[in-house]
Motif scaffolding. Structure first.
Motif, PDB file in Angstrom:
ATOM      1  N   THR A  27      33.667  37.014  36.560  1.00 45.62           N
ATOM      2  CA  THR A  27      32.393  37.629  36.187  1.00 45.62           C
ATOM      3  C   THR A  27      31.308  36.579  36.358  1.00 45.62           C
ATOM      4  N   PRO A  28      30.309  36.842  37.210  1.00 41.60           N
ATOM      5  CA  PRO A  28      29.269  35.837  37.448  1.00 41.60           C
ATOM      6  C   PRO A  28      28.339  35.670  36.241  1.00 41.60           C
ATOM      7  N   ALA A  29      27.631  34.564  36.216  1.00 41.08           N
ATOM      8  CA  ALA A  29      26.660  34.299  35.153  1.00 41.08           C
ATOM      9  C   ALA A  29      25.616  35.411  35.135  1.00 41.08           C
ATOM     10  N   GLY A  30      25.214  35.802  33.947  1.00 39.35           N
ATOM     11  CA  GLY A  30      24.199  36.839  33.802  1.00 39.35           C
ATOM     12  C   GLY A  30      24.752  38.251  33.755  1.00 39.35           C
ATOM     13  N   TYR A  31      26.067  38.412  33.834  1.00 38.28           N
ATOM     14  CA  TYR A  31      26.695  39.727  33.806  1.00 38.28           C
ATOM     15  C   TYR A  31      27.798  39.772  32.756  1.00 38.28           C
ATOM     16  N   ASN A  32      28.107  40.971  32.321  1.00 36.86           N
ATOM     17  CA  ASN A  32      29.281  41.242  31.491  1.00 36.86           C
ATOM     18  C   ASN A  32      30.035  42.371  32.149  1.00 36.86           C
ATOM     19  N   ARG A  33      31.340  42.293  32.116  1.00 36.07           N
ATOM     20  CA  ARG A  33      32.170  43.354  32.685  1.00 36.07           C
ATOM     21  C   ARG A  33      33.161  43.840  31.645  1.00 36.07           C
ATOM     22  N   VAL A  34      33.451  45.141  31.746  1.00 38.38           N
ATOM     23  CA  VAL A  34      34.509  45.748  30.942  1.00 38.38           C
ATOM     24  C   VAL A  34      35.454  46.427  31.926  1.00 38.38           C
ATOM     25  N   LEU A  35      36.698  46.000  31.931  1.00 40.19           N
ATOM     26  CA  LEU A  35      37.712  46.612  32.795  1.00 40.19           C
ATOM     27  C   LEU A  35      38.111  47.939  32.164  1.00 40.19           C
ATOM     28  N   ARG A  36      37.792  49.038  32.835  1.00 37.73           N
ATOM     29  CA  ARG A  36      38.032  50.374  32.290  1.00 37.73           C
ATOM     30  C   ARG A  36      39.300  51.034  32.824  1.00 37.73           C
ATOM     31  N   GLU A  37      39.655  50.729  34.077  1.00 32.40           N
ATOM     32  CA  GLU A  37      40.778  51.428  34.693  1.00 32.40           C
ATOM     33  C   GLU A  37      41.376  50.561  35.790  1.00 32.40           C
ATOM     34  N   VAL A  38      42.688  50.682  35.971  1.00 30.61           N
ATOM     35  CA  VAL A  38      43.392  49.983  37.045  1.00 30.61           C
ATOM     36  C   VAL A  38      44.235  51.011  37.789  1.00 30.61           C
ATOM     37  N   ARG A  39      44.168  50.950  39.119  1.00 34.61           N
ATOM     38  CA  ARG A  39      45.023  51.774  39.973  1.00 34.61           C
ATOM     39  C   ARG A  39      45.809  50.823  40.848  1.00 34.61           C
ATOM     40  N   LEU A  40      47.112  51.047  40.943  1.00 35.57           N
ATOM     41  CA  LEU A  40      47.991  50.143  41.680  1.00 35.57           C
ATOM     42  C   LEU A  40      48.685  50.864  42.818  1.00 35.57           C
ATOM     43  N   TYR A  41      49.020  50.098  43.853  1.00 38.78           N
ATOM     44  CA  TYR A  41      49.773  50.617  44.986  1.00 38.78           C
ATOM     45  C   TYR A  41      50.791  49.561  45.381  1.00 38.78           C
ATOM     46  N   PHE A  42      52.066  49.806  45.051  1.00 37.25           N
ATOM     47  CA  PHE A  42      53.163  48.908  45.401  1.00 37.25           C
ATOM     48  C   PHE A  42      53.826  49.429  46.671  1.00 37.25           C
ATOM     49  N   SER A  43      54.130  48.545  47.627  1.00 39.91           N
ATOM     50  CA  SER A  43      54.851  48.986  48.822  1.00 39.91           C
ATOM     51  C   SER A  43      56.337  49.146  48.542  1.00 39.91           C
ATOM     52  N   GLY A  44      56.836  48.515  47.492  1.00 39.05           N
ATOM     53  CA  GLY A  44      58.234  48.655  47.086  1.00 39.05           C
ATOM     54  C   GLY A  44      58.344  49.603  45.908  1.00 39.05           C
ATOM     55  N   ALA A  45      59.474  50.284  45.801  1.00 40.58           N
ATOM     56  CA  ALA A  45      59.644  51.290  44.751  1.00 40.58           C
ATOM     57  C   ALA A  45      60.148  50.711  43.437  1.00 40.58           C
ATOM     58  N   SER A  46      60.662  49.485  43.453  1.00 37.24           N
ATOM     59  CA  SER A  46      61.216  48.933  42.221  1.00 37.24           C
ATOM     60  C   SER A  46      61.238  47.408  42.268  1.00 37.24           C
ATOM     61  N   ASN A  47      61.537  46.819  41.126  1.00 42.58           N
ATOM     62  CA  ASN A  47      61.751  45.374  40.958  1.00 42.58           C
ATOM     63  C   ASN A  47      60.533  44.509  41.275  1.00 42.58           C
ATOM     64  N   ALA A  48      59.342  45.082  41.226  1.00 43.78           N
ATOM     65  CA  ALA A  48      58.109  44.306  41.398  1.00 43.78           C
ATOM     66  C   ALA A  48      57.213  44.584  40.196  1.00 43.78           C
ATOM     67  N   TYR A  49      56.500  43.552  39.756  1.00 45.81           N
ATOM     68  CA  TYR A  49      55.695  43.650  38.537  1.00 45.81           C
ATOM     69  C   TYR A  49      54.366  42.933  38.718  1.00 45.81           C
ATOM     70  N   VAL A  50      53.375  43.355  37.928  1.00 46.67           N
ATOM     71  CA  VAL A  50      52.099  42.658  37.877  1.00 46.67           C
ATOM     72  C   VAL A  50      51.675  42.564  36.417  1.00 46.67           C
ATOM     73  N   ARG A  51      51.107  41.432  36.069  1.00 44.80           N
ATOM     74  CA  ARG A  51      50.497  41.234  34.759  1.00 44.80           C
ATOM     75  C   ARG A  51      49.020  40.947  34.972  1.00 44.80           C
ATOM     76  N   LEU A  52      48.176  41.518  34.128  1.00 50.46           N
ATOM     77  CA  LEU A  52      46.740  41.271  34.173  1.00 50.46           C
ATOM     78  C   LEU A  52      46.363  40.426  32.970  1.00 50.46           C
ATOM     79  N   TYR A  53      45.583  39.378  33.230  1.00 52.77           N
ATOM     80  CA  TYR A  53      45.139  38.465  32.189  1.00 52.77           C
ATOM     81  C   TYR A  53      43.624  38.344  32.215  1.00 52.77           C
ATOM     82  N   VAL A  54      42.995  38.328  31.041  1.00 55.12           N
ATOM     83  CA  VAL A  54      41.616  37.896  30.909  1.00 55.12           C
ATOM     84  C   VAL A  54      41.735  36.464  30.411  1.00 55.12           C
ATOM     85  N   GLU A  55      41.444  35.536  31.324  1.00 55.24           N
ATOM     86  CA  GLU A  55      41.710  34.102  31.097  1.00 55.24           C
ATOM     87  C   GLU A  55      43.196  33.942  30.786  1.00 55.24           C
ATOM     88  N   ASN A  56      43.577  33.586  29.567  1.00 52.53           N
ATOM     89  CA  ASN A  56      44.994  33.384  29.237  1.00 52.53           C
ATOM     90  C   ASN A  56      45.574  34.483  28.357  1.00 52.53           C
TER      91      ASN A  56
END
Length: 111
Positions: A27-56
């Protein structure tokens, strides 16, 4: 207030453990963001994961199995203030690479 969509694409190496991706959504200086929604597209059907972090602070962990079965938007209310960033960690226990595309729908305001 403006709604924006940011797209990030990652290649998750085969047989990889949790690894922070080099591409983030700062997020650049002078702005605030709120993450409202996430849409994902995995090319594999299983055994893959993602974690989302705001900083730590982890705000979500999503698996390819669940996503590919239901394919519903993942709704969030994660504040990402100026100078902070949204980071992505991925894991893949498959024997081939998995491509992951993440669409982040954010509400953006000036500070």
């Amino acid at each position: 207030m403006t709604i924006k969509v940011y797209r990030k694409t990652f290649t998750i190496s085969p047989s990889s453990t949790w690894t922070r991706q080099s591409d983030s959504l700062p997020t650049p200086a002078g702005y605030n963001r709120v993450l409202r929604e996430v849409r994902l597209y995995f090319s594999g059907a299983s055994n893959a994961y993602v974690r989302l972090y705001v900083e730590n602070e982890m705000v979500a962990e999503i698996s390819a199995e669940v996503w590919n079965k239901y394919q519903l938007p993942y709704f969030l209310d994660a504040q990402i203030p100026a100078g902070k960033a949204l980071y992505f960690e991925t894991s893949n226990s498959n024997t081939s690479s998995v491509t992951l595309t993440v669409e982040c729908i954010v509400e953006e305001t000036t500070a």
